[in-house]
Design an enzyme around this catalytic site. Structure first.
Site, mmCIF file in Angstrom:
data_model
loop_
_atom_site.group_PDB
_atom_site.id
_atom_site.type_symbol
_atom_site.label_atom_id
_atom_site.label_comp_id
_atom_site.label_asym_id
_atom_site.label_seq_id
_atom_site.Cartn_x
_atom_site.Cartn_y
_atom_site.Cartn_z
ATOM 1 N N ASP A 118 0.829 -1.220 0.000
ATOM 2 C CA ASP A 118 0.000 0.000 0.000
ATOM 3 C C ASP A 118 0.855 1.259 0.000
ATOM 4 O O ASP A 118 0.556 2.213 -0.735
ATOM 5 C CB ASP A 118 -0.956 -0.015 1.197
ATOM 6 C CG ASP A 118 -0.228 0.111 2.519
ATOM 7 O OD1 ASP A 118 -0.510 1.076 3.244
ATOM 8 O OD2 ASP A 118 0.644 -0.716 2.801
ATOM 9 N N THR A 140 2.651 -8.283 -0.006
ATOM 10 C CA THR A 140 2.864 -8.007 1.414
ATOM 11 C C THR A 140 2.344 -9.179 2.243
ATOM 12 O O THR A 140 1.287 -9.735 1.933
ATOM 13 C CB THR A 140 2.175 -6.716 1.920
ATOM 14 O OG1 THR A 140 2.357 -6.647 3.343
ATOM 15 C CG2 THR A 140 0.691 -6.685 1.607
ATOM 16 N N ASP A 142 1.067 -8.762 4.981
ATOM 17 C CA ASP A 142 -0.062 -8.202 5.750
ATOM 18 C C ASP A 142 -1.398 -8.422 5.042
ATOM 19 O O ASP A 142 -2.457 -8.284 5.662
ATOM 20 C CB ASP A 142 0.145 -6.704 5.966
ATOM 21 C CG ASP A 142 1.466 -6.369 6.643
ATOM 22 O OD1 ASP A 142 1.954 -5.240 6.497
ATOM 23 O OD2 ASP A 142 2.020 -7.274 7.311
ATOM 24 N N ARG A 177 0.544 -24.334 30.263
ATOM 25 C CA ARG A 177 0.759 -22.877 30.201
ATOM 26 C C ARG A 177 -0.183 -22.209 29.216
ATOM 27 O O ARG A 177 -0.785 -22.858 28.354
ATOM 28 C CB ARG A 177 2.195 -22.578 29.726
ATOM 29 C CG ARG A 177 3.250 -22.782 30.775
ATOM 30 C CD ARG A 177 4.626 -22.545 30.199
ATOM 31 N NE ARG A 177 5.655 -22.554 31.228
ATOM 32 C CZ ARG A 177 6.957 -22.669 30.971
ATOM 33 N NH1 ARG A 177 7.369 -22.820 29.693
ATOM 34 N NH2 ARG A 177 7.837 -22.660 31.951
HETATM 35 O O1 F6P Z 1 4.415 -4.508 6.033
HETATM 36 C C1 F6P Z 1 5.146 -5.629 6.302
HETATM 37 C C2 F6P Z 1 5.693 -5.619 7.714
HETATM 38 O O2 F6P Z 1 6.378 -6.787 7.927
HETATM 39 C C3 F6P Z 1 4.644 -5.413 8.806
HETATM 40 O O3 F6P Z 1 3.926 -6.587 9.098
HETATM 41 C C4 F6P Z 1 5.511 -4.941 9.949
HETATM 42 O O4 F6P Z 1 4.762 -4.180 10.860
HETATM 43 C C5 F6P Z 1 6.563 -4.074 9.251
HETATM 44 O O5 F6P Z 1 6.574 -4.499 7.906
HETATM 45 C C6 F6P Z 1 7.942 -4.227 9.836
HETATM 46 O O6 F6P Z 1 8.782 -3.322 9.167
HETATM 47 P P1 F6P Z 1 10.379 -3.385 9.298
HETATM 48 O O7 F6P Z 1 10.877 -4.482 8.451
HETATM 49 O O8 F6P Z 1 10.859 -2.038 8.825
HETATM 50 O O9 F6P Z 1 10.683 -3.593 10.757
#
Ligand code: F6P
Length: 364
Positions: A118, A140, A142, A177
């Site tokens: 995005d 991604t 995400d 746990r």
């Molecule tokens: O957007 C992909 C992602 O891995 C997210 O899930 C995470 O919050 C972020 O990037 C982590 O970014 P960086 O690699 O800069 O720590």
């Protein structure tokens, strides 16, 4: 002899499995079907700003369908419209998009394929408005890109997370746990939701559904009363309590999106053990979710979307991202994608199904 058409390709944003597979599809189709010359821009938009690129041959992308990451390199902090000049840990941002437009001319490229998420498409949308002939391929872990039901890299991250949750079961059962598995995803809960369902999580915490610690504690206690001496909790890094804040791991002030989430699982572990007295441990999967070879599903998706992007390039249909919806490969205008994130709808059938099998989302 006619000069070959020259196009450019870049991989931008957080890396993920399948980026190389998409790159391979773009380059192979460009060369095999269109006899184009392909320039690989290095390190995402950073390479566009610093004029770093190299000629890509068929051989360069041969055999990379199984390789994780990206052979071109990437950056998730370079935005030409707000480019951070770093002074120690300070950063001032300025618009260097004119440099990018000049470099595109210097590279002699007619059009560009951006394999990104995005954030990368918010930049691509502005470049398109500034006259750049650009097409996008969504990737991604995400899975939060508008206009497509799934992004390259999500399926692999899902399988890595699910395998980790499966493995954690034996330790939770052996020690009686509560085990908390934290997954990435930024503001979208797709990874936590689907790996939580696939891994048989008892409690799933999403950014889209603020939780109440009392509800989580009572579910843990109720399981214990029923003789279930362990509980598996899958939490998205962007989850937060009702009326509360996300847990920020660090601020990357030179990045277009400075917030780096992470650590909510440790906060939860302290609270749950503090209230219930039941031993609780937390595990953050982090960048493990972004590494390694892509699944077959991601390789097929990357190949389909990469070649579709080349169809748009060769038919000069610019300003679109390719995507997949209802198993159909589609094109979506960047304007419908830029500056937005696709989150899990509250009425998602996945949430309803999970509730039907007794999963708690912390909201009741
Ligand atoms: O957007 C992909 C992602 O891995 C997210 O899930 C995470 O919050 C972020 O990037 C982590 O970014 P960086 O690699 O800069 O720590």
């Amino acid at each position: 002899m006619n000069k070959k058409i020259r196009i450019g390709v870049l991989t931008a944003g957080g890396d993920c499995p399948g980026m190389n597979a998409a790159l391979r599809a773009v380059v192979k189709k460009a060369i095999l079907e269109h006899d184009y010359e392909v320039m690989g821009i290095e390190d995402g938009y950073e390479g566009m700003i610093r004029n770093r690129y190299r000629h890509l041959t068929y051989g360069d992308v041969s055999g990379i369908i199984t390789t994780g990451g990206t052979i071109l390199g990437t950056s998730n902090s370079a935005d030409p419209y707000a480019y951070a000049a770093r002074h120690g840990n300070q950063a001032t941002k300025k618009d260097v998009s004119k440099t990018v437009l000049n470099n595109i001319n210097k590279m002699g490229i007619e059009s560009l394929v951006c394999i990104g998420g995005d954030g990368s498409f918010s930049v691509a949308s502005r470049l398109a408005a500034d006259g750049v002939s650009i097409v996008g391929v969504p990737k991604t872990i995400d899975n939060d890109v508008m206009g497509t039901e799934v992004t390259i890299g999500f399926d692999t991250a899902l399988s890595v997370a699910t395998e980790a949750i499966d493995r954690i079961h034996s330790s939770a059962q052996s020690h009686h746990r509560v085990m908390i598995v934290e997954v990435m995803g930024r503001n979208a809960g797709w990874l936590a939701l689907m790996s939580g369902i696939a891994g048989g999580g008892d409690i799933i915490l999403l950014p889209e559904i603020p939780y109440n610690i009392e509800n989580i504690v009572s579910r843990v206690k109720e399981r214990s009363r029923r003789g279930k001496k362990f509980t598996i909790i899958v939490v998205s890094e962007g989850a937060k309590p009702v009326g509360g804040q996300v847990v920020v791991k660090r601020l990357v002030n030179y990045s277009a999106d400075p917030v780096r989430l992470g650590g909510i699982s440790f906060t939860l572990a302290e609270q749950i053990e503090g209230i219930t007295g039941i031993e609780t441990r937390a595990l953050v999967l982090g960048h493990l979710l972004r590494g390694g070879t892509p699944t077959a599903t991601d390789r097929v998706l990357a190949t389909s979307l990469g070649t579709k992007a080349m169809d748009l390039i060769s038919s000069r249909q610019y300003g679109y991202m390719v995507g997949i919806t209802a198993n159909q490969i589609i094109k979506v205008p960047f304007t419908a994608v830029a500056n937005r994130q696709r989150t899990v709808p509250a009425d998602s059938s996945l949430i309803t199904s999970a509730r039907s099998v007794g999963t708690c989302f912390g909201d009741s």
